[in-house]
Each structure stands twice: as structure tokens, then as C-alpha cells.
Design an enzyme around this catalytic site. Sequence first.
Site, short mmCIF file in Angstrom:
data_model
loop_
_atom_site.label_atom_id
_atom_site.label_comp_id
_atom_site.label_asym_id
_atom_site.label_seq_id
_atom_site.Cartn_x
_atom_site.Cartn_y
_atom_site.Cartn_z
N ASP A 162 11.85 -53.88 -3.28
CA ASP A 162 11.84 -53.70 -4.66
C ASP A 162 10.48 -53.73 -5.44
O ASP A 162 10.29 -53.41 -6.55
CB ASP A 162 12.53 -54.88 -5.66
CG ASP A 162 14.01 -54.45 -5.36
OD1 ASP A 162 14.62 -53.62 -4.92
OD2 ASP A 162 15.02 -55.42 -5.66
N LYS B 60 14.23 -57.05 -13.28
CA LYS B 60 14.82 -55.95 -13.32
C LYS B 60 16.45 -56.02 -13.07
O LYS B 60 16.85 -56.96 -12.58
CB LYS B 60 14.24 -55.07 -12.27
CG LYS B 60 14.51 -55.36 -10.89
CD LYS B 60 16.02 -55.14 -10.33
CE LYS B 60 16.18 -55.71 -8.91
NZ LYS B 60 17.68 -55.55 -8.44
#
Length: 289
Positions: free
Chosen positions: A140, A16
Site C-alpha cells: 500500500d 485509507k
Amino acid sequence: MSAPTGGSVVERAHAKVNLHLRILAREAGGYHQLETVFQALELHDTVEATPEGGVSLSVDGSIETGPIDDNLVMRAALAFVDAHGGGGARLRLTKRIPAGAGLGGGSSDAAAALRALDRLRPEPLGTAALLEIGATVGSDVPFHLCGAPRAFAWGRGERLLRLQAPPSRPVLVIDPGFAIATGAAFGWYDEKEAAHGAVPRAFDLDDLRFDWPDASAVNDFEDPVFARHPGLRAVKALLLSTGARAALLSGSGACVFGVFDDDAVAAEAAARVQDSLPAARVLATRSIG
Ligand code: C5P
């Protein structure tokens, strides 16, 4: 992901980047409240799980990932087996995402391991159960479990609003060849915050609902991280000068990424960046649309 072969399952663990990241407050326990927009990339690791009594992990690839027992895949798998019992697995992680890079690689690997372990169960537990474990493994991890290519996140990053991602765009990720520990970067932010005081800028989520940021995009880690690694500020400037519509430090670094509107411009930029920074690794990938 892929169909089970010989009892094994394989899950992709996508990297990401953060298209926006603001640090809002420091909790009493030391953690920070933040708001961010995650965007998944095609760049990915893979996690293969084969049913086995205990939990074991092997790591392939040229990326340095540290001790196996500290690997988030191992921590996630042990937490999964602890919480839900059942068999364990022999896990094989094939690493391509740089570590300590701000690309969420370790968290994504952990999420992929949880999905893989769940698929090995006769009756999978489903995303809600995985999210509960994931949030304890890393901030995350929930994004990497939520299944959306883009999401707005707040709290410690575990509260998520799934967003629709716009069509795929070329993204260049520049790996400077060194890692930054997230905890250290938060510490640098706290020192700088104490010294200067931050003036929050308003963020309109609608700007990133189905669109891309421009050169004004914000990542609050940039000032403290660039102060210690001025070369990274230069990488950002270089990406913008080669035609990136936006360039930012990803997460707490050390990678800097650029989003491009056009494949040809991105390819030319990749060559120019590599020429200017022979020691860096230029990873050409795309966003997931
Ligand atoms: O959650 P993760 O393991 O990635 O965090 C690593 C470190 O970063 C934490 O131990 C903490 O020091 C810091 N952190 C923080 N606030 C967050 C996320 C992480 O202070 N929201």
C-alpha cells in the site's frame, strides 16, 4: 507538508479505505494480484524527522505498534539510506490510526517517512525514487506516495491510476479493538476460494471515478474475514441501517467503515453505533476531496 523548524520536517500520514477490492489471482510466490480503489481519509498519523547520523524511531500515542525494528517506518528509512546514502534521521511517529486495521496506517507512515527523509536532502530525489523504495516496503506504500486522494490500483496494489476524488464526505471508521494480519486474511481467502470457487463480478471503474459506492460495493476479504469474525458483518449491517450509503470491511480488516452523504446523519449514526457496540471505537473522519 509543514516548513522545516530547527532542521526538522513533519509529514502527515493519512489513513485509507478501499471502496472496492477484488482478489484476482494467486501468484506462484504466494502474493495475490488484486484490483482496488483507494480513498484517503483526513484521519492521520504524523512523522517528524530530525537530521541525525543513524536512523532511530520513537513512537507516541496509545496505539500498539509492535517492535520498533519491525515498524515499516524503520524499514523504509533504512532502505532509503541504504539506497541513496546521505545522513539518517531521528524519526518520531505519532500514531492515531489503528494498526492491523486495514487502514494502511503502517504503509502511510512509511510513505511519510520517505517523504520526510527526502525533504531533508539538499537535493530531494523526488517521487519516482521514493516509489521504487516504497513498493519494496509494503503493497500500500505506493498509493500513499502518489499524492492523489483516490486511486485505482492493480497488480499487488503498486500499479496506480490516480483518480480525482469527489468532494469530502463524512466517514465513520469502526475499530473493533482487535487486529487482523494481512497475510492471515489472504490465507483465509485462499482456503475459502478453494472450498467454494469465486465467481468474479464485473467492475466498472467509471462508477467510482467521481462518485461513491453504494451498498453493493465489493471487498473480497469480507466473506473469509466475516466467517471468522461474525461481529464484523453485524457492524457492516449496523452502519447500513444507520444511513450509510456504503459500508465495507476496509482492506483485510479489522476495521469496517461507512460513507455518509450527510453530516447530521453521520453524527447520529456514530452515537447509535457507539451505543450498540460499547467495546468498539468509533472514529469520525472525512474523506479527502
Ligand atoms: O505488502 P504487505 O507487507 O502489506 O503484505 C503482507 C502480506 O500479505 C504479505 O506477506 C503476503 O502474504 C500478503 N499479500 C498478498 N498479496 C498482496 C499483498 C499482500 O498475498 N497483493
